[in-house]
Write a protein that holds these residues in place. Structure first.
Motif, PDB file in Angstrom:
ATOM      1  N   ASP A 249       0.837  -1.193   0.000  1.00  0.00           N
ATOM      2  CA  ASP A 249       0.000   0.000   0.000  1.00  0.00           C
ATOM      3  C   ASP A 249       0.878   1.251   0.000  1.00  0.00           C
TER       4      ASP A 249
ATOM      5  N   THR B 250       0.046   4.447   0.268  1.00  0.00           N
ATOM      6  CA  THR B 250      -0.283   5.398   1.333  1.00  0.00           C
ATOM      7  C   THR B 250       0.425   5.012   2.626  1.00  0.00           C
ATOM      8  N   ASP B 251       0.364   3.731   2.995  1.00  0.00           N
ATOM      9  CA  ASP B 251       1.048   3.280   4.213  1.00  0.00           C
ATOM     10  C   ASP B 251       2.550   3.528   4.125  1.00  0.00           C
TER      11      ASP B 251
ATOM     12  N   LEU C 199       4.092   5.822   2.417  1.00  0.00           N
ATOM     13  CA  LEU C 199       4.359   7.263   2.542  1.00  0.00           C
ATOM     14  C   LEU C 199       4.207   7.739   3.984  1.00  0.00           C
ATOM     15  N   VAL C 200       3.187   7.256   4.670  1.00  0.00           N
ATOM     16  CA  VAL C 200       3.014   7.622   6.083  1.00  0.00           C
ATOM     17  C   VAL C 200       4.229   7.163   6.879  1.00  0.00           C
TER      18      VAL C 200
ATOM     19  N   GLU D  11      -2.449   7.244  -8.866  1.00  0.00           N
ATOM     20  CA  GLU D  11      -2.288   6.515  -7.599  1.00  0.00           C
ATOM     21  C   GLU D  11      -1.313   7.259  -6.685  1.00  0.00           C
TER      22      GLU D  11
ATOM     23  N   GLU E 250      -3.153  10.374  -5.286  1.00  0.00           N
ATOM     24  CA  GLU E 250      -4.156  10.007  -4.279  1.00  0.00           C
ATOM     25  C   GLU E 250      -3.483   9.564  -2.978  1.00  0.00           C
ATOM     26  N   ALA E 251      -2.448   8.733  -3.078  1.00  0.00           N
ATOM     27  CA  ALA E 251      -1.752   8.250  -1.883  1.00  0.00           C
ATOM     28  C   ALA E 251      -1.059   9.397  -1.156  1.00  0.00           C
ATOM     29  N   ALA E 252      -0.439  10.301  -1.915  1.00  0.00           N
ATOM     30  CA  ALA E 252       0.246  11.440  -1.303  1.00  0.00           C
ATOM     31  C   ALA E 252      -0.745  12.311  -0.532  1.00  0.00           C
ATOM     32  N   THR E 253      -1.881  12.607  -1.148  1.00  0.00           N
ATOM     33  CA  THR E 253      -2.897  13.429  -0.492  1.00  0.00           C
ATOM     34  C   THR E 253      -3.402  12.755   0.775  1.00  0.00           C
ATOM     35  N   THR E 254      -3.717  11.463   0.694  1.00  0.00           N
ATOM     36  CA  THR E 254      -4.205  10.716   1.857  1.00  0.00           C
ATOM     37  C   THR E 254      -3.168  10.694   2.971  1.00  0.00           C
ATOM     38  N   ALA E 255      -1.885  10.640   2.606  1.00  0.00           N
ATOM     39  CA  ALA E 255      -0.800  10.608   3.603  1.00  0.00           C
ATOM     40  C   ALA E 255      -0.452  12.003   4.128  1.00  0.00           C
TER      41      ALA E 255
END
Length: 144
Positions: free
Chosen positions: A73, A75-76, A78-79, A108, A111-116
């Motif tokens: 994942d 997002t995970d 990046l977090v 992708e 989206e992942a960067a924004t979510t993180a």
């Protein structure tokens, strides 16, 4: 260093355009045998320090995150990459270029960067097979 020398270094050192500075501690996450060795060595040449790995437990000045489509994942990842850097410090997300095995769609990444909680500030060609997206956490100064 002269402007001519700066331009020569950009041509010979693929890491020159990533903005690293001497003395910076750069944490590398997601290294595998497909990682661009010239880029890694270029970062070390600029910073004058070896890259530190995932086990580094102090604050780094920047993170280089190698990520492929099948690495889990995004997002995970990046977090996790932001846990030991200061607000405003860059995370360089390195993904395979279009048509290469492990390619990650730009949508992708966005989206992942924004979510993180990260913002993409620039994108570069980071070697023969890798694209780089510079992501940063918002600086605390803008918050109330």
């Amino acid at each position: 260093m002269s402007a001519t020398a700066d331009h020569a270094e950009e041509r010979t050192n693929p890491a020159a355009k990533l903005g690293f500075q001497p003395g910076q501690v750069v944490q590398e996450i997601g290294y595998d045998e497909d990682a661009d060795q010239d880029l890694r060595e270029g970062i070390e040449a600029i910073t004058g320090q070896e890259l530190v790995d995932e086990t580094y437990d102090d604050v780094a000045d920047a993170v280089v995150l190698w990520f492929r489509e099948d690495d889990g994942d995004l997002t995970d990842a990046l977090v996790d990459a932001t846990t030991l850097i200061d607000p405003g410090a860059p995370v360089w997300l390195l993904t395979p270029k279009t048509g290469r095995e492990g390619y990650v769609e730009p949508s992708e990444i966005g989206e992942a960067a924004t979510t993180a909680g990260l913002a993409r500030t620039s994108s570069v060609s980071a070697g023969k097979d890798w694209s780089g997206s510079r992501l940063v956490t918002p600086k605390a100064a803008g918050r109330k």
